[in-house]
Design a protein around this motif. Structure first.
Motif, PDB file in Angstrom:
ATOM      1  N   ILE A 262       0.868  -1.175   0.000  1.00  0.00           N
ATOM      2  CA  ILE A 262       0.000   0.000   0.000  1.00  0.00           C
ATOM      3  C   ILE A 262       0.904   1.224   0.000  1.00  0.00           C
ATOM      4  N   SER A 263       0.634   2.173  -0.853  1.00  0.00           N
ATOM      5  CA  SER A 263       1.507   3.347  -0.938  1.00  0.00           C
ATOM      6  C   SER A 263       1.442   4.152   0.349  1.00  0.00           C
ATOM      7  N   PHE A 264       2.497   4.916   0.598  1.00  0.00           N
ATOM      8  CA  PHE A 264       2.593   5.722   1.831  1.00  0.00           C
ATOM      9  C   PHE A 264       1.412   6.681   1.938  1.00  0.00           C
ATOM     10  N   SER A 265       1.099   7.355   0.835  1.00  0.00           N
ATOM     11  CA  SER A 265      -0.015   8.312   0.843  1.00  0.00           C
ATOM     12  C   SER A 265      -1.353   7.607   1.044  1.00  0.00           C
ATOM     13  N   ALA A 266      -1.534   6.453   0.383  1.00  0.00           N
ATOM     14  CA  ALA A 266      -2.784   5.703   0.538  1.00  0.00           C
ATOM     15  C   ALA A 266      -2.938   5.201   1.965  1.00  0.00           C
ATOM     16  N   CYS A 267      -1.825   4.822   2.568  1.00  0.00           N
ATOM     17  CA  CYS A 267      -1.838   4.343   3.956  1.00  0.00           C
ATOM     18  C   CYS A 267      -2.298   5.456   4.894  1.00  0.00           C
ATOM     19  N   LEU A 268      -1.747   6.658   4.714  1.00  0.00           N
ATOM     20  CA  LEU A 268      -2.131   7.791   5.566  1.00  0.00           C
ATOM     21  C   LEU A 268      -3.572   8.203   5.313  1.00  0.00           C
ATOM     22  N   THR A 269      -4.017   8.104   4.050  1.00  0.00           N
ATOM     23  CA  THR A 269      -5.413   8.417   3.726  1.00  0.00           C
ATOM     24  C   THR A 269      -6.349   7.419   4.404  1.00  0.00           C
ATOM     25  N   GLN A 270      -5.991   6.139   4.332  1.00  0.00           N
ATOM     26  CA  GLN A 270      -6.796   5.117   5.001  1.00  0.00           C
ATOM     27  C   GLN A 270      -6.842   5.358   6.510  1.00  0.00           C
ATOM     28  N   MET A 271      -5.705   5.713   7.089  1.00  0.00           N
ATOM     29  CA  MET A 271      -5.638   6.026   8.514  1.00  0.00           C
ATOM     30  C   MET A 271      -6.627   7.130   8.873  1.00  0.00           C
ATOM     31  N   TYR A 272      -6.631   8.185   8.055  1.00  0.00           N
ATOM     32  CA  TYR A 272      -7.508   9.320   8.319  1.00  0.00           C
ATOM     33  C   TYR A 272      -8.976   8.907   8.237  1.00  0.00           C
ATOM     34  N   PHE A 273      -9.329   8.162   7.206  1.00  0.00           N
ATOM     35  CA  PHE A 273     -10.723   7.754   7.025  1.00  0.00           C
ATOM     36  C   PHE A 273     -11.189   6.842   8.155  1.00  0.00           C
ATOM     37  N   VAL A 274     -10.356   5.896   8.540  1.00  0.00           N
ATOM     38  CA  VAL A 274     -10.736   4.954   9.600  1.00  0.00           C
ATOM     39  C   VAL A 274     -11.035   5.696  10.897  1.00  0.00           C
ATOM     40  N   HIS A 275     -10.098   6.535  11.328  1.00  0.00           N
ATOM     41  CA  HIS A 275     -10.260   7.201  12.621  1.00  0.00           C
ATOM     42  C   HIS A 275     -11.294   8.323  12.556  1.00  0.00           C
ATOM     43  N   SER A 276     -11.359   9.016  11.435  1.00  0.00           N
ATOM     44  CA  SER A 276     -12.321  10.107  11.301  1.00  0.00           C
ATOM     45  C   SER A 276     -13.748   9.575  11.318  1.00  0.00           C
ATOM     46  N   PHE A 277     -14.013   8.525  10.557  1.00  0.00           N
ATOM     47  CA  PHE A 277     -15.382   8.033  10.458  1.00  0.00           C
ATOM     48  C   PHE A 277     -15.806   7.209  11.666  1.00  0.00           C
ATOM     49  N   SER A 278     -14.860   6.582  12.359  1.00  0.00           N
ATOM     50  CA  SER A 278     -15.239   5.897  13.597  1.00  0.00           C
ATOM     51  C   SER A 278     -15.635   6.922  14.658  1.00  0.00           C
ATOM     52  N   THR A 279     -14.920   8.062  14.690  1.00  0.00           N
ATOM     53  CA  THR A 279     -15.294   9.144  15.605  1.00  0.00           C
ATOM     54  C   THR A 279     -16.619   9.770  15.183  1.00  0.00           C
ATOM     55  N   MET A 280     -16.830   9.874  13.878  1.00  0.00           N
ATOM     56  CA  MET A 280     -18.079  10.428  13.361  1.00  0.00           C
ATOM     57  C   MET A 280     -19.267   9.583  13.807  1.00  0.00           C
ATOM     58  N   GLU A 281     -19.100   8.263  13.809  1.00  0.00           N
ATOM     59  CA  GLU A 281     -20.152   7.368  14.273  1.00  0.00           C
ATOM     60  C   GLU A 281     -20.548   7.701  15.704  1.00  0.00           C
ATOM     61  N   SER A 282     -19.525   7.935  16.535  1.00  0.00           N
ATOM     62  CA  SER A 282     -19.786   8.260  17.931  1.00  0.00           C
ATOM     63  C   SER A 282     -20.586   9.551  18.049  1.00  0.00           C
ATOM     64  N   GLY A 283     -20.219  10.557  17.256  1.00  0.00           N
ATOM     65  CA  GLY A 283     -20.932  11.833  17.281  1.00  0.00           C
ATOM     66  C   GLY A 283     -22.376  11.690  16.832  1.00  0.00           C
ATOM     67  N   ILE A 284     -22.621  10.829  15.839  1.00  0.00           N
ATOM     68  CA  ILE A 284     -23.989  10.614  15.358  1.00  0.00           C
ATOM     69  C   ILE A 284     -24.834   9.934  16.436  1.00  0.00           C
ATOM     70  N   LEU A 285     -24.219   9.026  17.196  1.00  0.00           N
ATOM     71  CA  LEU A 285     -24.958   8.378  18.288  1.00  0.00           C
ATOM     72  C   LEU A 285     -25.340   9.391  19.369  1.00  0.00           C
ATOM     73  N   VAL A 286     -24.486  10.411  19.578  1.00  0.00           N
ATOM     74  CA  VAL A 286     -24.844  11.493  20.505  1.00  0.00           C
ATOM     75  C   VAL A 286     -26.048  12.259  19.954  1.00  0.00           C
ATOM     76  N   ALA A 287     -26.025  12.564  18.660  1.00  0.00           N
ATOM     77  CA  ALA A 287     -27.152  13.267  18.035  1.00  0.00           C
ATOM     78  C   ALA A 287     -28.435  12.452  18.156  1.00  0.00           C
ATOM     79  N   MET A 288     -28.324  11.128  18.014  1.00  0.00           N
ATOM     80  CA  MET A 288     -29.502  10.271  18.143  1.00  0.00           C
ATOM     81  C   MET A 288     -30.000  10.231  19.586  1.00  0.00           C
ATOM     82  N   ALA A 289     -29.072  10.325  20.552  1.00  0.00           N
ATOM     83  CA  ALA A 289     -29.473  10.392  21.962  1.00  0.00           C
ATOM     84  C   ALA A 289     -30.238  11.688  22.226  1.00  0.00           C
ATOM     85  N   PHE A 290     -29.772  12.775  21.614  1.00  0.00           N
ATOM     86  CA  PHE A 290     -30.472  14.060  21.747  1.00  0.00           C
ATOM     87  C   PHE A 290     -31.868  13.967  21.131  1.00  0.00           C
TER      88      PHE A 290
END
Length: 315
Positions: A95-123
């Motif tokens: 996996i290319s260095f840039s693709a690896c860092l892009t994948q890293m960003y997407f994984v952590h960003s969207f897993s955190t996004m899931e958590s934020g959406i669950l807060v919105a659903m609690a509201f």
């Protein structure tokens, strides 16, 4: 270490993902449940999006948040699982260095996004139960859009330091990542430098974002439970609490594996590496697979629409 060796892997052009270290012989067998779970996740989440889009009665705040969750699940799983399967099936580990860092960003960003959406659903559940008469005026479409934008911006901005910090470290030892995807800690652990900044920021992100989200969800449910216990009959209490069951299941499907995976990656040195990697890989599939099943079974509007679709097809 000689200079020639030191510069070999400084900002390497490619990384090598090992898949599940120590279980290479079983990669084909491991791919079967992974592929099955991914297929269920994709079909389930697209079905949720299709039903909500086609059914006008579902065009409300709760279902808009559910659609956001479905899109987040699709992006998070799709950013990693196809590459995992290519490793398991075709031994395609580069996996290319840039693709690896892009994948890293997407994984952590969207897993955190899931958590934020669950807060919105609690509201959403809090307003629906504690202030039902103001529900339609409180959670209007512009408000729902602003909440969604806030969730996206928060996770996107707070995750940006991950790839930027990972890019600045020198990688002079090896470019082999003993993992199935480019997780933050898995990558920066390869650096031949003091990575405490990355490690501390990762812990801060974990406890600040997840901790804050869990706090807001807990406060919402304390207020919800207080309102439920004030209802006059047991049947009313059970019926009202039943509207929260699917959300509570979704919370458990996300937070329990997330916390376990994150803590074992950092502190579970006595846990075998292959088990840590397997748990971290499964975590990316469990919530996307379980969320559409939970909401499809628990929410009668979606369940009814699904039955109607299949009944029409059969007739």
């Amino acid at each position: 270490m000689p200079d020639s060796n030191t510069t070999d892997f400084t900002n390497p052009s490619t990384f090598i993902l090992l898949g599940i270290p120590g279980l290479e012989e079983a990669h084909i067998w491991i791919s079967i449940p992974f592929c099955t779970m991914y297929t269920i996740a994709v079909l389930g989440n697209f079905t949720i999006l299709f039903i909500v889009k086609k059914e006008p009665s579902l065009h409300g705040p709760m279902f808009y948040f559910l659609c956001m969750l479905a899109v987040t699940d699709l992006v998070m799983s799709t950013s990693t699982v196809p590459k995992m399967l290519s490793i398991f099936w075709f031994n395609s580990r580069e996996i290319s260095f840039s693709a690896c860092l892009t994948q890293m960003y997407f994984v952590h960003s969207f897993s955190t996004m899931e958590s934020g959406i669950l807060v919105a659903m609690a509201f959403d559940r809090y307003v629906a139960i504690c202030n039902p008469l103001r529900y339609s005026t409180t959670l209007t479409k512009p408000v729902v859009a602003k909440i969604g934008l806030a969730v996206v911006l928060r996770s996107g901005i707070l995750t940006l330091p991950y790839p930027f910090l990972a890019r600045r470290w020198p990688y002079c030892r090896t470019n082999i990542i003993p993992h199935s995807y480019c997780g933050h800690i898995a990558v920066v652990n390869l650096a031949c430098a003091d990575i405490r900044i990355s490690s501390y920021y990762g812990l801060f992100n974990l406890f600040f974002e997840i901790g804050m989200d869990v706090f807001f969800i807990a406060v919402s449910y304390i207020l919800i439970l207080r309102a439920i216990f004030r209802l006059p009959t047991k049947d009313a209490r059970l019926k009202t609490f039943g509207t929260c069951i699917s959300h509570l299941c979704a919370i458990s499907a996300l937070y329990i594996p997330d916390l376990f995976s994150s803590l074992t990656q950092r502190f579970g040195h006595n846990v075998p590496l292959r088990l840590r990697v397997l748990i971290a890989s499964m975590y990316l599939l469990m919530p996307p697979m379980l969320h559409p099943i939970i909401y499809g079974v628990r929410i009668k509007q979606i369940r009814g629409r699904l039955i109607q679709l299949f009944t029409h097809k059969e007739t």
